[in-house]
Design a protein around this motif. Structure first.
Motif, PDB file in Angstrom:
ATOM      1  N   PHE A  93      30.628  40.155  37.715  1.00  0.00           N
ATOM      2  CA  PHE A  93      30.338  38.900  37.012  1.00  0.00           C
ATOM      3  C   PHE A  93      31.455  37.863  37.160  1.00  0.00           C
ATOM      4  O   PHE A  93      31.211  36.675  37.100  1.00  0.00           O
ATOM      5  CB  PHE A  93      30.115  39.173  35.509  1.00  0.00           C
ATOM      6  N   ILE A  94      32.687  38.347  37.305  1.00  0.00           N
ATOM      7  CA  ILE A  94      33.832  37.431  37.427  1.00  0.00           C
ATOM      8  C   ILE A  94      34.873  38.161  38.268  1.00  0.00           C
ATOM      9  O   ILE A  94      35.018  39.386  38.149  1.00  0.00           O
ATOM     10  CB  ILE A  94      34.352  37.023  36.019  1.00  0.00           C
ATOM     11  N   THR A  95      35.584  37.435  39.095  1.00  0.00           N
ATOM     12  CA  THR A  95      36.461  38.150  40.036  1.00  0.00           C
ATOM     13  C   THR A  95      37.811  38.503  39.410  1.00  0.00           C
ATOM     14  O   THR A  95      38.288  37.840  38.472  1.00  0.00           O
ATOM     15  CB  THR A  95      36.733  37.305  41.305  1.00  0.00           C
ATOM     16  N   THR A  96      38.402  39.527  39.984  1.00  0.00           N
ATOM     17  CA  THR A  96      39.744  39.917  39.531  1.00  0.00           C
ATOM     18  C   THR A  96      40.733  38.799  39.871  1.00  0.00           C
ATOM     19  O   THR A  96      41.700  38.583  39.150  1.00  0.00           O
ATOM     20  CB  THR A  96      40.207  41.230  40.198  1.00  0.00           C
ATOM     21  N   LEU A  97      40.446  38.074  40.966  1.00  0.00           N
ATOM     22  CA  LEU A  97      41.355  36.978  41.362  1.00  0.00           C
ATOM     23  C   LEU A  97      41.410  35.917  40.261  1.00  0.00           C
ATOM     24  O   LEU A  97      42.482  35.409  39.914  1.00  0.00           O
ATOM     25  CB  LEU A  97      40.890  36.365  42.693  1.00  0.00           C
ATOM     26  N   THR A  98      40.227  35.605  39.704  1.00  0.00           N
ATOM     27  CA  THR A  98      40.195  34.611  38.614  1.00  0.00           C
ATOM     28  C   THR A  98      41.038  35.092  37.438  1.00  0.00           C
ATOM     29  O   THR A  98      41.875  34.362  36.900  1.00  0.00           O
ATOM     30  CB  THR A  98      38.727  34.392  38.147  1.00  0.00           C
ATOM     31  N   MET A  99      40.820  36.348  37.058  1.00  0.00           N
ATOM     32  CA  MET A  99      41.513  36.858  35.869  1.00  0.00           C
ATOM     33  C   MET A  99      43.007  37.029  36.123  1.00  0.00           C
ATOM     34  O   MET A  99      43.824  36.812  35.231  1.00  0.00           O
ATOM     35  CB  MET A  99      40.883  38.191  35.400  1.00  0.00           C
ATOM     36  N   GLU A 100      43.329  37.422  37.368  1.00  0.00           N
ATOM     37  CA  GLU A 100      44.733  37.565  37.747  1.00  0.00           C
ATOM     38  C   GLU A 100      45.435  36.209  37.649  1.00  0.00           C
ATOM     39  O   GLU A 100      46.545  36.096  37.134  1.00  0.00           O
ATOM     40  CB  GLU A 100      44.766  38.046  39.196  1.00  0.00           C
ATOM     41  N   THR A 101      44.741  35.166  38.100  1.00  0.00           N
ATOM     42  CA  THR A 101      45.332  33.826  38.123  1.00  0.00           C
ATOM     43  C   THR A 101      45.551  33.310  36.703  1.00  0.00           C
ATOM     44  O   THR A 101      46.630  32.797  36.385  1.00  0.00           O
ATOM     45  CB  THR A 101      44.421  32.853  38.911  1.00  0.00           C
ATOM     46  N   VAL A 102      44.546  33.482  35.828  1.00  0.00           N
ATOM     47  CA  VAL A 102      44.728  32.925  34.479  1.00  0.00           C
ATOM     48  C   VAL A 102      45.668  33.787  33.625  1.00  0.00           C
ATOM     49  O   VAL A 102      46.349  33.270  32.742  1.00  0.00           O
ATOM     50  CB  VAL A 102      43.397  32.693  33.712  1.00  0.00           C
ATOM     51  N   SER A 103      45.709  35.106  33.912  1.00  0.00           N
ATOM     52  CA  SER A 103      46.571  35.960  33.068  1.00  0.00           C
ATOM     53  C   SER A 103      47.994  36.051  33.616  1.00  0.00           C
ATOM     54  O   SER A 103      48.899  36.474  32.900  1.00  0.00           O
ATOM     55  CB  SER A 103      45.981  37.367  32.952  1.00  0.00           C
ATOM     56  N   GLU A 104      48.144  35.720  34.918  1.00  0.00           N
ATOM     57  CA  GLU A 104      49.450  35.816  35.585  1.00  0.00           C
ATOM     58  C   GLU A 104      49.983  37.242  35.588  1.00  0.00           C
ATOM     59  O   GLU A 104      51.177  37.486  35.450  1.00  0.00           O
ATOM     60  CB  GLU A 104      50.474  34.874  34.946  1.00  0.00           C
ATOM     61  N   ARG A 105      49.050  38.187  35.691  1.00  0.00           N
ATOM     62  CA  ARG A 105      49.401  39.611  35.792  1.00  0.00           C
ATOM     63  C   ARG A 105      48.397  40.279  36.716  1.00  0.00           C
ATOM     64  O   ARG A 105      47.294  39.747  36.909  1.00  0.00           O
ATOM     65  CB  ARG A 105      49.282  40.296  34.425  1.00  0.00           C
TER      66      ARG A 105
END
Ligand code: C5P
Length: 414
Positions: free
Chosen positions: A47-59
């Protein structure tokens, strides 16, 4: 300053369409100063990519239980220890079911089952799924265990139906998280060691018979669980009960009062607070028989000897920085609020309750207690769940800890 400033939050994302809002939720948590680590189920990554979450969480984003070319070790425990609050948004019916039933078949559920910190679940699903008895039962089980919920709202769902099931709005989830940090006392006992005695003791008559009492151990286990959730290191010294010790406690099972006494005294000097909920047998059999007493010999005469008073023994050893809590069970209302026990056992707080009062019976999930200390005539708390009563007692411990820390800091600066 936001209550989320500097807080360590694990954001768990499971596979539902509301996962598209999780990136914004992560961003808002970060805006409030939180350090966010994201864990996604495999379905969530559809549903949402790890790249997106990695970018917003900075982890890095935690998905795989056994990622290739990465050191794994006991990282699920390290991450759980790091986490001060876990927010699962969205939480699907499947994730809720797996968590409620203790399954740990991927990294996110393995993290959840090893966590002792507060958990906030933000369900999102179709209305019929939400209303399904299995889902409702699973959520009830989690609520009963103290898991927090940001309930879904009503509106148009992805399936074009209108009803309950929309994940709570990210900004509202942030507000709930802030409130949790303010009211659920997250980590206010961090670095403190608390010893809890719980349950009944058994005093052997012969190898197959014993003297005991009706204590279920529920109050002590609730205190141990609540103290863990508030960040304390907890030693739970327990007589035989039907309960499962909370994950993360240092569990010391004992049978007799003498064993409980030895275990409690040995650990007392290293703790900041001890809470004696155990219903210790006042007497033990003077000479337990090594063989089963034959029925044919007729009813035996059993001579009893007084057991050591564990709480009084801790009171004798108490240093000024330590906080000692005892329970007082009285069936005579006139004797309920008495400061005698406070002074005779050198206690800081006495939790007085009457098992004859409706709602305070042995084995129940509620208790009507009065908190008595040296400065008041008794603080009547009314009928509370044992979990809530546990927190009210721990509030006193936390206040003492904060005062002791402030006094120590003052001494250092003068
Ligand atoms: O004196 P009394 O038995 O009423 O005191 C109750 C409190 O003392 C409880 O907190 C109980 O856990 C503790 N206690 C104990 N050892 C005993 C008897 C009671 O620690 N032998």
């Amino acid at each position: 300053m936001s209550a989320l400033e500097g807080r360590r939050i694990l954001l768990g994302i499971s596979g539902g369409i509301a996962a598209y809002k999780s990136a914004y939720l992560c961003r808002r948590l970060k805006d409030h100063g939180a350090d966010v680590w994201v864990s996604m189920t495999k379905h969530a990554t559809q549903f949402i990519t790890t790249l997106t979450m990695e970018t917003v969480s900075e982890r890095d984003v935690l998905v795989e239980m056994f990622p290739k070319d990465k050191y794994v070790g006991t990282r699920h425990i390290d991450i759980s220890d790091w986490t001060e609050l876990a927010i699962i948004a969205p939480a699907t019916a499947n994730l809720i079911g797996r968590y409620a039933n203790g399954l740990a078949d991927d990294l996110l559920t393995t993290l959840l089952i090893s966590m002792t910190c507060p958990v906030l679940i933000c369900p999102a699903m179709n209305t019929d799924m939400w209303n399904h008895p299995a889902v409702q039962q699973n959520m009830k089980a989690l609520r009963d265990r103290g898991v927090h919920f940001a309930d879904p709202g009503s509106g148009i769902l992805a399936c074009k139906t209108v009803g309950i099931g929309r994940m709570a709005e990210p900004d509202d989830i942030v507000t709930v998280a802030e409130t949790l940090f303010q009211t659920a006392h997250v980590n206010d006992l961090e670095g403190q060691h608390i010893v809890v005695t719980a349950g009944p003791t058994r005093e052997r008559i012969d190898p197959v018979r014993y003297l005991s009492n009706y204590s279920s151990g529920k109050m002590g286990y609730a205190i141990a669980d609540a103290a863990l959730k508030r960040g304390a290191k907890v030693t739970l010294i327990s007589g035989p009960t039907a309960l499962t010790p909370p994950t993360g406690v240092d569990f010391i099972p004992v049978e007799t009062a003498e064993e409980m006494h030895a275990a409690a005294v040995a650990r007392f000097s290293s703790c900041q607070a001890a809470i004696a909920t155990a219903a210790v047998s006042d007497w033990r059999v003077s000479s337990p028989s090594t063989n089963k007493l034959p029925k044919a010999d007729g009813p035996p005469t059993i001579e009893l000897t007084a057991n050591p008073d564990i709480l009084a023994a801790l009171g004798e050893r108490k240093s000024p920085h330590q906080y000692l809590v005892g329970f007082s069970l009285e069936t005579d209302p006139k004797r309920l609020v008495s400061t005698d026990k406070l002074t005779s056992k050198n206690l800081d707080l006495l939790v007085a309750n009457n098992p004859m009062t409706a709602g305070s019976e042995f084995g129940g999930d509620t208790n009507e207690a009065i908190l008595v200390d040296r400065s008041n005539d008794g603080d009547e708390l009314g009928l509370l769940s044992k979990r809530d009563l546990a927190h009210r007692i721990l509030d006193r411990v936390a206040a003492h800890v904060a005062t002791a820390a402030a006094a120590a800091a003052q001494t250092r600066t003068t």
